[in-house]
Design a protein around this motif. Structure first.
Motif, mmCIF file in Angstrom:
data_model
loop_
_atom_site.group_PDB
_atom_site.id
_atom_site.type_symbol
_atom_site.label_atom_id
_atom_site.label_comp_id
_atom_site.label_asym_id
_atom_site.label_seq_id
_atom_site.Cartn_x
_atom_site.Cartn_y
_atom_site.Cartn_z
ATOM 1 N N VAL A 77 105.305 58.269 130.741
ATOM 2 C CA VAL A 77 106.297 57.332 130.173
ATOM 3 C C VAL A 77 106.150 55.959 130.814
ATOM 4 O O VAL A 77 106.181 54.932 130.130
ATOM 5 N N LEU A 78 105.976 55.926 132.133
ATOM 6 C CA LEU A 78 105.867 54.654 132.842
ATOM 7 C C LEU A 78 104.627 53.869 132.415
ATOM 8 O O LEU A 78 104.651 52.630 132.357
ATOM 9 N N LEU A 79 103.547 54.577 132.112
ATOM 10 C CA LEU A 79 102.302 53.903 131.718
ATOM 11 C C LEU A 79 102.260 53.564 130.234
ATOM 12 O O LEU A 79 101.420 52.775 129.801
ATOM 13 N N SER A 80 103.139 54.155 129.442
ATOM 14 C CA SER A 80 103.070 53.998 127.989
ATOM 15 C C SER A 80 103.344 52.566 127.525
ATOM 16 O O SER A 80 102.990 52.196 126.406
ATOM 17 N N LYS A 81 103.961 51.762 128.388
ATOM 18 C CA LYS A 81 104.260 50.380 127.998
ATOM 19 C C LYS A 81 103.022 49.493 127.990
ATOM 20 O O LYS A 81 103.044 48.391 127.443
ATOM 21 N N TYR A 82 101.922 49.967 128.599
ATOM 22 C CA TYR A 82 100.734 49.133 128.751
ATOM 23 C C TYR A 82 99.710 49.429 127.656
ATOM 24 O O TYR A 82 99.410 50.586 127.355
ATOM 25 N N ASP A 83 99.176 48.363 127.081
ATOM 26 C CA ASP A 83 98.107 48.491 126.095
ATOM 27 C C ASP A 83 96.755 48.703 126.775
ATOM 28 O O ASP A 83 95.879 49.366 126.225
ATOM 29 N N VAL A 84 96.597 48.101 127.955
ATOM 30 C CA VAL A 84 95.329 48.156 128.678
ATOM 31 C C VAL A 84 95.628 48.341 130.163
ATOM 32 O O VAL A 84 96.568 47.746 130.696
ATOM 33 N N LEU A 85 94.803 49.160 130.834
ATOM 34 C CA LEU A 85 94.913 49.354 132.275
ATOM 35 C C LEU A 85 93.581 49.024 132.943
ATOM 36 O O LEU A 85 92.520 49.453 132.472
ATOM 37 N N TYR A 86 93.655 48.266 134.029
ATOM 38 C CA TYR A 86 92.488 47.970 134.849
ATOM 39 C C TYR A 86 92.777 48.416 136.286
ATOM 40 O O TYR A 86 93.930 48.461 136.716
ATOM 41 N N ALA A 87 91.718 48.686 137.022
ATOM 42 C CA ALA A 87 91.819 48.907 138.466
ATOM 43 C C ALA A 87 90.936 47.888 139.168
ATOM 44 O O ALA A 87 89.899 47.479 138.628
ATOM 45 N N ILE A 88 91.361 47.468 140.353
ATOM 46 C CA ILE A 88 90.607 46.454 141.099
ATOM 47 C C ILE A 88 90.732 46.723 142.601
ATOM 48 O O ILE A 88 91.795 47.154 143.070
ATOM 49 N N ASP A 89 89.648 46.506 143.317
ATOM 50 C CA ASP A 89 89.699 46.584 144.777
ATOM 51 C C ASP A 89 88.648 45.633 145.341
ATOM 52 O O ASP A 89 87.525 45.572 144.831
ATOM 53 N N THR A 90 89.015 44.911 146.383
ATOM 54 C CA THR A 90 88.125 43.932 146.991
ATOM 55 C C THR A 90 88.001 44.218 148.478
ATOM 56 O O THR A 90 88.995 44.356 149.173
ATOM 57 N N ASN A 91 86.768 44.315 148.949
ATOM 58 C CA ASN A 91 86.501 44.573 150.360
ATOM 59 C C ASN A 91 85.670 43.447 150.956
ATOM 60 O O ASN A 91 84.998 42.696 150.242
ATOM 61 N N LYS A 92 85.709 43.350 152.292
ATOM 62 C CA LYS A 92 85.049 42.258 153.010
ATOM 63 C C LYS A 92 84.245 42.816 154.171
ATOM 64 O O LYS A 92 84.676 43.744 154.843
ATOM 65 N N LYS A 93 83.077 42.221 154.415
ATOM 66 C CA LYS A 93 82.249 42.618 155.552
ATOM 67 C C LYS A 93 81.494 41.404 156.075
ATOM 68 O O LYS A 93 80.930 40.630 155.287
ATOM 69 N N LYS A 94 81.498 41.243 157.396
ATOM 70 C CA LYS A 94 80.768 40.136 158.014
ATOM 71 C C LYS A 94 79.338 40.569 158.280
ATOM 72 O O LYS A 94 79.086 41.555 158.984
ATOM 73 N N ILE A 95 78.395 39.828 157.689
ATOM 74 C CA ILE A 95 76.969 40.140 157.802
ATOM 75 C C ILE A 95 76.220 38.869 158.179
ATOM 76 O O ILE A 95 76.309 37.858 157.457
ATOM 77 N N ASP A 96 75.513 38.890 159.276
ATOM 78 C CA ASP A 96 74.764 37.707 159.728
ATOM 79 C C ASP A 96 75.665 36.475 159.795
ATOM 80 O O ASP A 96 75.306 35.387 159.313
ATOM 81 N N ASP A 97 76.862 36.665 160.354
ATOM 82 C CA ASP A 97 77.840 35.588 160.567
ATOM 83 C C ASP A 97 78.424 35.021 159.278
ATOM 84 O O ASP A 97 79.073 33.963 159.293
#
Length: 253
Positions: A77-97
């Motif tokens: 029921v909670l999701l039924s209001k949405y026409d489209v669903l996306y997922a997103i995740d962003t990660n960070k890593k320090k490489i060679d400064d």
């Protein structure tokens, strides 16, 4: 997770001067009452699940907006209001400064096949790579995704599943807190919270976990010198230095 007892989680914004003294749940619908037994209608509601850790701390596994007059605990029921669903995740890593960030995004195609049983297909979208962020990388990922995909202009009700900033989610969804240069969240978009490390039985969590895994895999390829970064371009953004897109080779289920 099957051995962990889950508990309901309710986040409310109440009218000024109003307090909730009692609640009932009937047929997966929660009703709230004040001390005089009058029905309380919140200004904003988020409904979710969570569990208690071994140290007694409550950990939310997912949380999403509900209608404020009919507070449902049913995920379908909670999701039924949405026409489209996306997922997103962003990660960070320090490489060679250099700090590299990769924002992984997926289109979620879901079908309810039984009582809280879901069949889901995840379709990888182009990932976004950027360097040397001066703001939180998750917020940069949100802003760039919404603007790049023109999500505010497509006329559909959109839910974006993320594992970041649960505490401020009501403010984002009520258009009370700005997101970098994007400003307030567009009216047709809601954020949905799902943790990336728990509750594998939820389709929301599975989607964020896959985004998290993809992002970390791509960062590992940069670390192992297996990715050609020569195409990264200088950015006009004030929030990061260079950027580019990574086009996926395949879908995932």
């Amino acid at each position: 997770m099957s051995s962990i007892t889950r508990f309901g989680n309710l986040t409310l914004k109440l009218p000024e001067g109003v307090e909730v003294s009692n609640s009932t749940e009937n047929g997966e619908v929660i009703s709230l009452f004040d001390e005089n037994g009058r029905v309380v209608i919140p200004e904003y509601v988020q409904v979710g699940l969570g569990y208690k850790t071994d140290k007694g701390k409550f950990k939310v596994t997912h949380s999403l907006r509900s209608d404020n007059k009919t507070i449902s605990t049913n995920l379908s029921v909670l999701l039924s209001k949405y026409d489209v669903l996306y997922a997103i995740d962003t990660n960070k890593k320090k490489i060679d400064d250099i700090e590299y960030c990769i924002s992984s995004r997926m289109l979620m195609q879901m079908e309810l096949t039984g009582e809280q049983l879901w069949e889901m297909k995840l379709i990888r979208l182009p990932a976004f790579i950027f360097t040397t962020p001066i703001e939180h990388e998750e917020k940069i990922g949100w802003s760039q995704f919404i603007e790049q995909e023109h999500l505010a202009l497509n006329g559909k009700k959109i839910g974006i599943v993320t594992d970041h900033d649960l505490g401020h989610m009501p403010l984002y969804n009520q258009r009370e807190k700005a997101i970098l240069d994007l400003g307030l969240l567009p009216e047709n978009i809601d954020f949905i919270y799902a943790s990336a490390d728990r509750d594998k039985g939820s389709p929301l969590n599975k989607a964020v976990m896959q985004c998290d895994a993809d992002s970390n895999l791509l960062l590992k390829q940069i670390y192992n010198k297996k990715m050609n970064l020569s195409a990264l371009a200088n950015s006009e953004s004030a929030f990061f230095d260079q950027s580019g897109s990574l086009v996926p080779r395949a879908k995932c289920n």
